[in-house]
Design an enzyme around this catalytic site. Structure first.
Site, PDB file in Angstrom:
ATOM      1  N   PHE A 220       0.847  -1.192   0.000  1.00 25.54           N
ATOM      2  CA  PHE A 220       0.000   0.000   0.000  1.00 25.54           C
ATOM      3  C   PHE A 220       0.881   1.239   0.000  1.00 25.54           C
ATOM      4  O   PHE A 220       1.710   1.423   0.887  1.00 25.54           O
ATOM      5  CB  PHE A 220      -0.935   0.027   1.213  1.00 25.54           C
TER       6      PHE A 220
ATOM      7  N   ASP B   3       9.304   2.950   1.557  1.00 22.45           N
ATOM      8  CA  ASP B   3       8.105   3.602   2.076  1.00 22.45           C
ATOM      9  C   ASP B   3       7.991   3.315   3.573  1.00 22.45           C
ATOM     10  O   ASP B   3       7.550   2.243   3.988  1.00 22.45           O
ATOM     11  CB  ASP B   3       6.876   3.089   1.315  1.00 22.45           C
TER      12      ASP B   3
ATOM     13  N   LYS C 256       2.080   9.719   8.177  1.00 20.57           N
ATOM     14  CA  LYS C 256       1.471   9.188   9.399  1.00 20.57           C
ATOM     15  C   LYS C 256       2.099   9.778  10.678  1.00 20.57           C
ATOM     16  O   LYS C 256       1.784  10.895  11.022  1.00 20.57           O
ATOM     17  CB  LYS C 256       1.500   7.660   9.378  1.00 20.57           C
TER      18      LYS C 256
HETATM   19  C1  LIG Z   1      -1.000   5.004   4.998  1.00 22.76           C
HETATM   20  C2  LIG Z   1       0.085   4.690   4.054  1.00 22.76           C
HETATM   21  C3  LIG Z   1       0.282   5.437   2.877  1.00 22.76           C
HETATM   22  C4  LIG Z   1      -0.664   6.536   2.455  1.00 22.76           C
HETATM   23  O1  LIG Z   1      -0.672   7.584   3.344  1.00 22.76           O
HETATM   24  P1  LIG Z   1      -1.846   8.694   3.275  1.00 22.76           P
HETATM   25  O2  LIG Z   1      -1.382   9.733   4.239  1.00 22.76           O
HETATM   26  O3  LIG Z   1      -3.097   8.002   3.669  1.00 22.76           O
HETATM   27  O4  LIG Z   1      -1.885   9.176   1.877  1.00 22.76           O
HETATM   28  C5  LIG Z   1       1.370   5.128   2.090  1.00 22.76           C
HETATM   29  N1  LIG Z   1       2.222   4.148   2.414  1.00 22.76           N
HETATM   30  C6  LIG Z   1       2.061   3.402   3.518  1.00 22.76           C
HETATM   31  C7  LIG Z   1       3.054   2.342   3.822  1.00 22.76           C
HETATM   32  C8  LIG Z   1       0.992   3.641   4.371  1.00 22.76           C
HETATM   33  O5  LIG Z   1       0.822   2.890   5.451  1.00 22.76           O
END
Ligand SMILES: *Cc1c(COP(=O)(O)O)cnc(C)c1O
Length: 397
Positions: free
Chosen positions: A139, A224, A253
């Site tokens: 994700f 990420d 986050k």
């Molecule tokens: C939550 C998340 C995202 C997206 O972040 P948003 O602030 O919701 O756009 C991207 N990468 C990872 C690993 C995430 O957990």
């Protein structure tokens, strides 16, 4: 506490449904107040928040130092455009450069995880290459660029066509990386632990192998750390246990401790790819969000949360693993996936909410917890006790 709010004549659910799009489904809980790791709903019911805004409220709710820093900054200077510098953005950028362990690192600030990954994707195009490799199940966000990186067909398919030349390979599979990452790959993007996919850990050595393959092919390695960053796993970044250095790190986050803030940290050669006019965003590096981030980082350092998170995570896993109905408990530090039997994750989650504990089911059989770093041993033991009781009810009943 202030005066109790008069309850509106229409239910929260009715108001939600008649005014908000249904992207999240209709929440059954409406929260009005938080303190530490506790939150209260409109009816005054108290919950222990084990999800922390999905790995976001690192110091819990209404932390006195964070609230004070936000209030102070709001009174002094709440927003300026990126035509101007200000002390909070400089402090935060310098801290992130230092955390990256490489003085060549340069930070781009944005507002979310999707935007941080969008920035990395655009950055990778400036290598002159166009192909991207990402992981199945990963994700990376929901905007069209970030969604193109996200490896979940249910989220992608309704929005095709997406960005071309992105291939998804099985997560944790080094051979697949060897097959797909080559001299035409602009970037390989991976999560150190797949959070949204249900706290999925790769085999040891996977990130190191990814680094070697990227070194050999010249592809950028983007990690990420949106969910695994800012100390949650026991290191500042979720990849550090493998001793690698990425070409770019994405954060969001937890970075703003509850305020919207994201960052893409580029290191080495990749830190020079963006030039004036390449990219930008109005709110990126906003003074209030940066002030919150700065105090969150200071507090994590002062309270030694990095090592504490590792210990607390181990305690949680040790207490939860032997519970009847729990198949396994995985994770690193305070990002934990509890795998349960018979597809009961949603039922357990809803029973936990009724009992006053907030967690999240990422699928039919995995419950995720990502509590604030301030969670105490007592709260951990209390939660594990409640979890065991509910499992007994669900599996023996
Ligand atoms: C939550 C998340 C995202 C997206 O972040 P948003 O602030 O919701 O756009 C991207 N990468 C990872 C690993 C995430 O957990």
């Amino acid at each position: 506490m202030g005066k109790s709010l008069k309850k509106p004549s229409r239910s929260q659910t009715e108001r939600w449904n008649s005014s908000i799009q249904s992207t999240y489904g209709t929440p059954s809980i409406s929260l009005v107040r938080g303190k530490g790791i506790e939150v209260w709903d409109v009816d005054g019911k108290k919950y222990l928040d084990l999800l922390g805004g999905i790995a976001t409220n690192l110091l819990g709710h209404s932390h006195p130092k964070v609230s004070a820093a936000i209030a102070k900054q709001a009174k002094e200077l709440s927003h300026v455009s990126n035509f101007y510098s200000h002390p909070q953005v400089l402090d935060l950028a310098e801290r992130l450069v230092k955390m990256s362990g490489d003085s060549s690192a340069r930070v781009f600030f944005c507002n979310s995880g999707a935007e941080a990954n969008e920035a990395a994707l655009k950055l990778s195009r400036l290598t002159g290459r166009k192909r991207v490799v990402a992981a199945l199940g990963a994700f990376h966000g929901r905007t069209m660029g970030a969604l193109s990186l996200t490896g979940q067909p249910s989220k992608r398919d309704p929005f095709k066509p997406l960005i071309p030349k992105v291939v998804h390979v099985p997560y944790g599979d080094v051979k697949a990386l060897h097959r797909k990452v080559n001299g035409r790959t602009a970037m390989l993007i991976i999560e150190p632990i797949m959070g949204e996919a249900g706290v999925v850990l790769p085999p040891p050595g996977y990130l190191k192998a990814a680094r070697e393959i990227c070194d050999r092919t010249g592809a950028l390695l983007v990690i990420d750390c949106v969910q695994t960053g800012m100390g949650r796993t026991g290191n500042w970044f979720g990849f550090e246990h493998e001793g690698i250095k990425p070409d770019a790190i994405t954060l969001a986050k937890g970075l703003g401790g509850g305020l919207p803030l994201g960052a893409m940290i580029a290191i080495g050669h990749s830190a020079q790819l963006f030039t004036a006019g390449s990219h930008g965003t109005t709110f990126g590096g906003n003074p209030i969000a940066c002030a919150a981030a700065n105090v969150v980082i200071s507090e994590i350092e002062r309270s030694s949360y990095l090592s504490l998170n590792a210990t607390k995570g181990a305690l949680l896993r040790n207490l939860l693993s032997p519970i009847e109905g729990v198949i396994g408990c995985r994770g690193r530090g305070l990002l934990i996936g509890i795998q349960v039997k018979d597809g009961k994750a949603k039922e357990i989650t809803s029973k936990l909410a009724t009992a006053g504990y907030l967690v999240n089911a990422t699928s039919e059989d995995v419950i995720r917890i990502a509590p604030a770093f301030i969670i105490t041993e007592r709260q951990i033991i209390k939660f594990a006790g409640a979890f065991a009781e509910i499992c007994e009810e669900v599996y023996d009943g």
